[in-house]
Design a protein around this motif. Structure first.
Motif, PDB file in Angstrom:
ATOM      1  N   SER A 283       0.833  -1.210   0.000  1.00 44.00           N
ATOM      2  CA  SER A 283       0.000   0.000   0.000  1.00 44.00           C
ATOM      3  C   SER A 283       0.861   1.251   0.000  1.00 44.00           C
ATOM      4  O   SER A 283       0.635   2.184  -0.786  1.00 44.00           O
ATOM      5  N   GLU A 284       1.851   1.285   0.881  1.00 43.90           N
ATOM      6  CA  GLU A 284       2.682   2.483   0.972  1.00 43.90           C
ATOM      7  C   GLU A 284       3.569   2.642  -0.253  1.00 43.90           C
ATOM      8  O   GLU A 284       3.819   3.770  -0.710  1.00 43.90           O
ATOM      9  N   PHE A 285       4.038   1.534  -0.821  1.00 45.01           N
ATOM     10  CA  PHE A 285       4.850   1.637  -2.037  1.00 45.01           C
ATOM     11  C   PHE A 285       4.018   2.179  -3.191  1.00 45.01           C
ATOM     12  O   PHE A 285       4.481   3.023  -3.972  1.00 45.01           O
ATOM     13  N   PHE A 286       2.765   1.752  -3.269  1.00 44.71           N
ATOM     14  CA  PHE A 286       1.910   2.251  -4.344  1.00 44.71           C
ATOM     15  C   PHE A 286       1.405   3.662  -4.055  1.00 44.71           C
ATOM     16  O   PHE A 286       1.100   4.402  -4.985  1.00 44.71           O
ATOM     17  N   PHE A 446       8.031  10.671   1.569  1.00 44.63           N
ATOM     18  CA  PHE A 446       9.050  10.351   2.571  1.00 44.63           C
ATOM     19  C   PHE A 446       8.444   9.607   3.762  1.00 44.63           C
ATOM     20  O   PHE A 446       9.060   8.687   4.306  1.00 44.63           O
ATOM     21  N   GLN A 447       7.225   9.994   4.169  1.00 39.99           N
ATOM     22  CA  GLN A 447       6.582   9.302   5.281  1.00 39.99           C
ATOM     23  C   GLN A 447       6.262   7.851   4.920  1.00 39.99           C
ATOM     24  O   GLN A 447       6.445   6.943   5.734  1.00 39.99           O
ATOM     25  N   SER A 448       5.802   7.624   3.698  1.00 36.71           N
ATOM     26  CA  SER A 448       5.483   6.262   3.265  1.00 36.71           C
ATOM     27  C   SER A 448       6.736   5.397   3.186  1.00 36.71           C
ATOM     28  O   SER A 448       6.709   4.209   3.536  1.00 36.71           O
ATOM     29  N   ILE A 449       7.829   5.968   2.707  1.00 41.66           N
ATOM     30  CA  ILE A 449       9.090   5.224   2.664  1.00 41.66           C
ATOM     31  C   ILE A 449       9.499   4.808   4.069  1.00 41.66           C
ATOM     32  O   ILE A 449       9.963   3.680   4.293  1.00 41.66           O
ATOM     33  N   GLY A 450       9.309   5.703   5.048  1.00 41.38           N
ATOM     34  CA  GLY A 450       9.613   5.358   6.434  1.00 41.38           C
ATOM     35  C   GLY A 450       8.760   4.205   6.942  1.00 41.38           C
ATOM     36  O   GLY A 450       9.253   3.312   7.649  1.00 41.38           O
ATOM     37  N   ILE A 451       7.467   4.198   6.589  1.00 45.65           N
ATOM     38  CA  ILE A 451       6.580   3.109   7.005  1.00 45.65           C
ATOM     39  C   ILE A 451       7.032   1.794   6.381  1.00 45.65           C
ATOM     40  O   ILE A 451       7.060   0.748   7.043  1.00 45.65           O
ATOM     41  N   ILE A 452       7.385   1.824   5.100  1.00 50.88           N
ATOM     42  CA  ILE A 452       7.826   0.604   4.415  1.00 50.88           C
ATOM     43  C   ILE A 452       9.043   0.010   5.113  1.00 50.88           C
ATOM     44  O   ILE A 452       9.113  -1.211   5.361  1.00 50.88           O
ATOM     45  N   ARG A 453      10.008   0.837   5.453  1.00 50.56           N
ATOM     46  CA  ARG A 453      11.226   0.333   6.101  1.00 50.56           C
ATOM     47  C   ARG A 453      10.916  -0.262   7.480  1.00 50.56           C
ATOM     48  O   ARG A 453      11.485  -1.283   7.873  1.00 50.56           O
ATOM     49  N   GLN A 454      10.007   0.368   8.220  1.00 48.84           N
ATOM     50  CA  GLN A 454       9.619  -0.207   9.507  1.00 48.84           C
ATOM     51  C   GLN A 454       8.929  -1.556   9.328  1.00 48.84           C
ATOM     52  O   GLN A 454       9.191  -2.508  10.073  1.00 48.84           O
ATOM     53  N   ALA A 455       8.044  -1.636   8.323  1.00 41.72           N
ATOM     54  CA  ALA A 455       7.314  -2.883   8.087  1.00 41.72           C
ATOM     55  C   ALA A 455       8.246  -3.994   7.609  1.00 41.72           C
ATOM     56  O   ALA A 455       8.058  -5.165   7.959  1.00 41.72           O
ATOM     57  N   MET A 456       9.254  -3.635   6.815  1.00 39.41           N
ATOM     58  CA  MET A 456      10.214  -4.631   6.348  1.00 39.41           C
ATOM     59  C   MET A 456      10.984  -5.250   7.510  1.00 39.41           C
ATOM     60  O   MET A 456      11.312  -6.435   7.495  1.00 39.41           O
ATOM     61  N   LYS A 457      11.278  -4.454   8.530  1.00 35.23           N
ATOM     62  CA  LYS A 457      12.002  -4.973   9.700  1.00 35.23           C
ATOM     63  C   LYS A 457      11.108  -5.881  10.543  1.00 35.23           C
ATOM     64  O   LYS A 457      11.601  -6.786  11.225  1.00 35.23           O
ATOM     65  N   ARG A 458       9.806  -5.632  10.513  1.00 39.35           N
ATOM     66  CA  ARG A 458       8.895  -6.345  11.413  1.00 39.35           C
ATOM     67  C   ARG A 458       8.152  -7.503  10.755  1.00 39.35           C
ATOM     68  O   ARG A 458       7.516  -8.292  11.468  1.00 39.35           O
ATOM     69  N   ILE A 459       8.210  -7.627   9.437  1.00 39.07           N
ATOM     70  CA  ILE A 459       7.384  -8.629   8.757  1.00 39.07           C
ATOM     71  C   ILE A 459       7.774 -10.033   9.209  1.00 39.07           C
ATOM     72  O   ILE A 459       8.942 -10.415   9.164  1.00 39.07           O
ATOM     73  N   PRO A 460       6.808 -10.827   9.677  1.00 41.26           N
ATOM     74  CA  PRO A 460       7.127 -12.168  10.164  1.00 41.26           C
ATOM     75  C   PRO A 460       7.106 -13.201   9.031  1.00 41.26           C
ATOM     76  O   PRO A 460       6.617 -12.939   7.929  1.00 41.26           O
ATOM     77  N   LYS A 461       7.625 -14.360   9.303  1.00 41.38           N
ATOM     78  CA  LYS A 461       7.475 -15.501   8.405  1.00 41.38           C
ATOM     79  C   LYS A 461       6.071 -16.073   8.573  1.00 41.38           C
ATOM     80  O   LYS A 461       5.340 -15.715   9.495  1.00 41.38           O
ATOM     81  N   GLY A 462       5.707 -16.980   7.680  1.00 44.51           N
ATOM     82  CA  GLY A 462       4.427 -17.649   7.833  1.00 44.51           C
ATOM     83  C   GLY A 462       3.598 -17.625   6.575  1.00 44.51           C
ATOM     84  O   GLY A 462       4.019 -17.105   5.528  1.00 44.51           O
ATOM     85  N   PRO A 463       2.390 -18.174   6.647  1.00 46.95           N
ATOM     86  CA  PRO A 463       1.520 -18.247   5.470  1.00 46.95           C
ATOM     87  C   PRO A 463       1.002 -16.877   5.069  1.00 46.95           C
ATOM     88  O   PRO A 463       0.963 -15.948   5.881  1.00 46.95           O
TER      89      PRO A 463
END
Length: 571
Positions: A283-286, A446-463
């Protein structure tokens, strides 16, 4: 559900039918009570529902549950300060008689009621300009009625010049009637579009000019009308997803996610943790992609072609990455009810970071050309101003509302997918002019890029999909090896996800603002009704107020600043 909203509205309207549906409180009132109910919802300080989001109607002709009347009109209202949402429903005994208009209360009711009239044939008493808006003026019948023949050809043989409408607008603006008829006066009528690149899509902008100053403006949309809502009635819920891609094609995947989220909200599905973070990242990338296109095109409208390459080159470069990530460059149809089509590929994180760094550089380089540019400042500051109260009255949301100084963003005010746990700010403007609308989008990148980087650090494994064969397709091994898996696959593909009967509204903070979906389900695998609440539809309804008194060249760059997308506007 916001229980506080339910308690407040039950206390305020003890005699009305008051129920809940997802996040909305639903008030059902009789037509005689519609006008006083809407007036109190807006004007009572304890209620303060100042934002009319949408107006629609429902035709229950083929609905399995008997209703009080065949047609209902539905107004969707929001108190954005207290996160309360209400839908006011009223039965329509006779479409010709209809119901009272809400245009004295909200300016957004003008276009919203026109659409309901156009698509369902319901009259709104006291409406100042009740004519067709999406279908052409020679159209016969009302296409969203259940008994409309969809095979019937509808050809427009003659052009409607909008002459009456532009003259009526001139009169409202205080121009003497005699000046409109005298060919020796300075008033000149000029069409901008629909076949003109400056209109950012097929829109007809008719202006009355005194020299280069706009005295009056009326607009005609609907040239790109795709029949999204009628088509959706004949598709399964998952088959509608590719149609959503074509709404706002500059940020196509956000429409996918908003639509899937809306269906899942009624099904009560909690998607997997990994799917939530995937949806946030996408969402934030788009959102970034959408803003890059908007700013680039807007600056080209001002003659700033160099900015276009700084911004659009990064947008173009990201398409290959998007293709690897989702399987398609522009319209990916990447979501499914219950999750995602598939997981990201191995090593996507490094590629994403490379894209983000390139976008940051291109955006920063563009800003260097804009921030101290006198031409940009003169062309945009204090030009085409939309004050906060008028923006709210017209149903503005997203960057255009925040540019007017209203701090409303669903990611903060009604958070989903853990947005309340991310560190980001909501940029605000102060004037509501073209400059604010431009700069808000720069900062949101810039705010969306910041959100993406935070989400990339937190994204878990799984289905990436829920484990429920009533909603998601079973694994191929199950389909090939046992009859239950084969039957489940067959039913989901041919009959669709069966959604319990009912009616609900759900919304999402898209690139242009609040993207909402109003559904009516009859319990089958196909939507009985799927209404889109497109953000730029209501922003375009206030366009005339922004440009009247300005120059014709300002009208062009103002259109770019509100980011009209034809597929979303016309559906």
């Amino acid at each position: 559900m916001n229980t506080t909203a339910l308690e407040v509205l039950q206390a305020a309207f003890p005699d009305a039918s008051c129920t809940t549906s997802v996040e909305a409180v639903v008030l059902t009132v009789q037509p005689a009570q519609l006008e006083p109910t809407l007036a109190r919802l807006k004007n009572d300080p304890a209620l303060n529902f100042g934002l009319l989001l949408d107006v629609t109607a429902v035709d229950y002709l083929e609905y399995p549950v008997q209703q009080e009347a065949r047609f209902y009109v539905v107004y969707t209202l929001r108190n954005w300060e207290k996160n309360m949402l209400v839908q006011v429903r009223t039965p329509v005994a006779d479409p010709e008689t209809g119901v009272p208009s809400a245009t004295p209360l909200w300016s957004s009711a003008n276009w919203g009621e026109r659409e309901a009239y156009d698509q369902y044939g319901i009259n709104f008493q006291g409406h100042p300009d009740l004519r067709r808006i999406l279908n052409h003026w020679q159209f016969q019948g009302h296409p969203l009625r259940k008994d409309y023949n969809i095979l019937q050809g509808q050809v427009c043989y003659e052009s409607d010049s909008l002459e009456k409408e532009i003259k009526a607008q001139l009169a409202r603006n205080g121009v003497d009637q005699s000046l409109m008829e005298d060919i020796n006066t300075e008033i000149m009528y000029l069409n901008l579009g629909p076949s003109h690149p400056a209109t950012h899509g097929a829109i007809r902008i008719l202006t009355a000019l005194d020299g280069e100053t706009i005295l009056a403006n009326v607009n005609e949309i609907g040239y790109l009308h795709r029949g999204f809502e009628k088509t959706a009635e004949n598709r399964t819920y998952n088959q509608v997803i590719p149609l959503t891609d074509r709404l706002n094609y500059c940020s196509a995947l956000m429409n996918n996610i908003a639509y899937a989220k809306a269906v899942e909200s009624w099904l009560g599905i909690e998607i997997t943790e990994r799917a939530k973070f995937m949806r946030v990242i996408l969402s934030e990338f788009f959102r970034v992609q959408d803003h890059l296109v908007c700013i680039a095109a807007n600056l080209v409208d001002m003659g700033g072609l160099t900015n276009y390459w700084y911004l659009y080159n990064e947008k173009e470069a990201s398409y290959d990455f998007i293709s690897r990530l989702t399987g398609a460059r522009l319209t990916s149809s990447f979501t499914r009810i219950g999750g995602m089509y598939r997981d990201f590929y191995e090593g996507w994180e490094a590629d994403m970071e490379k894209q983000l760094q390139d976008i940051e550089k291109g955006t920063t380089d563009s800003l260097k050309l804009v921030l101290k540019n006198r031409i940009v400042h003169d062309r945009t500051q204090n030009v085409c101003v939309m004050p906060a109260d008028r923006a709210l009255s017209y149903g503005y949301t997203g960057p255009c509302l925040r540019a007017s100084g209203v701090p409303f963003d669903l990611r903060k005010d009604n958070p989903y997918y853990y947005y309340d746990t991310f560190d980001f700010t909501i940029p605000l403007g102060s004037k509501g002019d073209i400059y604010d609308r431009l700069m808000i989008r720069y900062e949101e990148i810039f705010q969306s890029i910041g959100i993406i980087r935070q989400a990339m650090k937190r994204i878990p494994k799984g289905p990436v999909t829920v484990s429920d064969n009533n909603v998601t397709l079973p694994a191929k091994a199950e389909v090939y090896k046992n009859i239950e898996g084969l039957a489940s696959h067959f039913k989901l593909v041919f009959e669709g996800v069966e959604v319990p009967a009912g009616e609900w509204y759900d919304s999402f903070e898209a690139a242009n603002g609040e993207l909402g979906f109003h559904f009516v389900s009859d319990g089958s695998g196909r939507p009985y009704k799927c209404k889109v609440r497109p953000p730029c539809f209501y922003m375009m309804s206030g366009y005339h107020e922004m440009v009247e008194g300005e120059m014709i060249a300002d009208a062009v760059i103002n259109l770019g600043s509100i980011n009209i997308i034809g597929g979303e506007l016309d559906r």
